[in-house]
Enzyme design. Structure first.
Site, PDB file in Angstrom:
ATOM      1  N   LYS A 180      -2.899  -8.826 -16.691  1.00  6.97           N
ATOM      2  CA  LYS A 180      -2.611  -9.726 -15.555  1.00  6.97           C
ATOM      3  C   LYS A 180      -3.896 -10.004 -14.770  1.00  6.97           C
ATOM      4  CE  LYS A 180      -1.287  -5.568 -13.085  1.00  6.97           C
ATOM      5  NZ  LYS A 180      -0.206  -4.611 -12.827  1.00  6.97           N
ATOM      6  N   TYR A 230     -29.549 -13.494   7.936  1.00  2.60           N
ATOM      7  CA  TYR A 230     -28.674 -13.752   9.092  1.00  2.60           C
ATOM      8  C   TYR A 230     -28.729 -12.581  10.068  1.00  2.60           C
ATOM      9  CZ  TYR A 230     -26.341 -17.713   6.789  1.00  2.60           C
ATOM     10  OH  TYR A 230     -26.037 -18.910   6.207  1.00  2.60           O
TER      11      TYR A 230
HETATM   12  C1  LIG Z   1      -0.526  -3.378 -13.324  1.00  2.33           C
HETATM   13  C2  LIG Z   1       0.557  -2.649 -14.007  1.00  2.33           C
HETATM   14  C3  LIG Z   1       0.266  -1.701 -14.992  1.00  2.33           C
HETATM   15  C4  LIG Z   1      -1.138  -1.220 -15.276  1.00  2.33           C
HETATM   16  O1  LIG Z   1      -1.498  -0.315 -14.259  1.00  2.33           O
HETATM   17  P1  LIG Z   1      -2.964   0.365 -14.180  1.00  2.33           P
HETATM   18  O2  LIG Z   1      -2.842   1.243 -12.987  1.00  2.33           O
HETATM   19  O3  LIG Z   1      -3.930  -0.745 -13.984  1.00  2.33           O
HETATM   20  O4  LIG Z   1      -3.196   1.102 -15.440  1.00  2.33           O
HETATM   21  C5  LIG Z   1       1.328  -1.150 -15.683  1.00  2.33           C
HETATM   22  N1  LIG Z   1       2.616  -1.485 -15.394  1.00  2.33           N
HETATM   23  C6  LIG Z   1       2.925  -2.371 -14.415  1.00  2.33           C
HETATM   24  C7  LIG Z   1       4.350  -2.675 -14.138  1.00  2.33           C
HETATM   25  C8  LIG Z   1       1.913  -2.965 -13.679  1.00  2.33           C
HETATM   26  O5  LIG Z   1       2.229  -3.818 -12.696  1.00  2.33           O
END
Ligand SMILES: *Cc1c(COP(=O)(O)O)cnc(C)c1O
Length: 347
Positions: free
Chosen positions: A38, A247
């Site tokens: 994702k 800055y």
């Molecule tokens: C993002 C996610 C993961 C992966 O988690 P990590 O902590 O990045 O390993 C697994 N399962 C779900 C439902 C997630 O949302």
């Protein structure tokens, strides 16, 4: 037209990515190992991540949005993509057309999927993170009636810490899943894999540690860094003692100094926290970031490397656990905020 040249580069180590997936697969014991891709593969670029992990044997890819599923649908078999946010009213037809599989999170999503004739699906149970998923108070055989569930999942809230919540979630998950029919069960994220075989079930879902994140300290020797930053020098000048840099004139030279300006800034994800604390490297010579970080630029005291010139590249150390601790940020944030001006260069 050709891809515009960029003065900021992410060097992404494809072998390290695959090695991390293999290491996590090994740590997952008898469970198979998927990949959370994702947020554009945690900022690295989902398509390039998926290509490499798919080739290595990964068969389960998790995204949050349908657009993220569509963006990788042509490079993996559709049944291998799971969409964690599930289906709203407009999504069912799109989902069926695309062939990616929703993670159904609510009784409403389940009803919607059934009404649309959706077929095989995944279901998320909420065992205590209280975020997404069917809650314990909603467990009712009728909800799951007639569903063809491939992955039955839940998500751990605190697997990166040694707290009672982990075993409490495990116990609640065991109770909740006892009577639900499914092909595969999946509980562990990156950190959850390290909690041991009790947490592995049929499928693990690492994200962070694929990309070099150290989800728990005991992974430090196992997981390799994947992401390396570099930026091009735009200008080099000599400053006198007393000259102010950047800055707010926060840096005053206390001796004559060489100043180099590099093409990276907070809009790229190189945070203002690096002001007066950051270090960049040319070869193995360390140079200090001086003055504030601008949107597109940083200023560097290049006195230790007098031959630094316009067009040279400097590397910017990006050690995820170290920076997370130093800045009070999460490693997830440090990865996903890396901007789209970087030329993502896989080696
Ligand atoms: C993002 C996610 C993961 C992966 O988690 P990590 O902590 O990045 O390993 C697994 N399962 C779900 C439902 C997630 O949302």
């Amino acid at each position: 037209m050709e891809h515009a040249p960029s003065p900021v580069r992410l060097r992404l180590n494809g072998n390290a990515l695959v090695d991390n997936w293999r290491a996590l697969a090994k740590l997952s014991g008898r469970a198979t190992t998927g990949a959370a891709v994702k947020a554009d593969g945690y900022g690295l670029g989902a398509r390039e991540v998926v290509k490499r992990l798919s080739k290595a044997g990964c068969q389960d890819f998790f995204v949050a949005h349908w657009a993220e599923a569509a963006a990788i649908a042509d490079i993996v078999p559709p049944g291998q993509i799971s969409v964690l946010n599930g289906v709203n009213e407009g999504d069912v037809a799109f989902a069926m057309q695309l062939g990616a599989i929703p993670m159904l999170n609510t009784p409403g999503q389940i009803a919607r999927w059934k009404a649309g004739g959706g077929g095989r699906c995944h279901v998320m149970l909420d065992s205590g993170i209280n975020r997404l998923g069917i809650g314990p108070e909603q467990m009712d055989a009728a909800v799951f009636d007639g569903l063809d569930i491939d992955i039955l999942a839940s998500h751990l809230a605190s697997a990166d810490e040694d707290v009672p919540q982990n075993s409490e979630q495990l116990a609640r998950w065991m109770t909740m899943t006892a009577t639900v029919k499914c092909a595969r069960k999946s509980l562990a994220n990156s950190a959850g894999i390290m909690l041991g075989s009790k947490y592995h079930f049929d499928l693990t879902r690492p994200g962070l540690s694929l990309y070099g994140g150290i989800a728990r300290p005991e992974m430090a020797d196992i997981i390799k860094p994947v992401v390396h930053l570099s930026a091009q020098i735009l200008q080099v000048r000599q400053l006198s003692a007393g000259d102010a840099v950047g800055y707010g004139a926060t840096h005053i030279c206390n001796h004559p100094s060489a100043l180099a300006t590099a093409a990276i800034g907070y809009a790229d994800g190189y945070l203002r926290n690096f002001a007066d604390t950051g270090t960049v490297f040319i070869g193995d010579v360390a140079l200090a970031v001086i003055g504030r970080v601008s949107m597109d630029l940083i200023t560097i005291d290049s006195s230790p490397f007098p031959s630094l010139a316009e067009g040279d590249w400097v590397t910017l150390p990006y050690d995820l656990p170290v920076l997370a601790a130093k800045f009070g940020l999460s490693q997830y944030v440090l990865l996903t905020m890396l901007g789209d001006r970087f030329d993502r260069h896989w080696t």
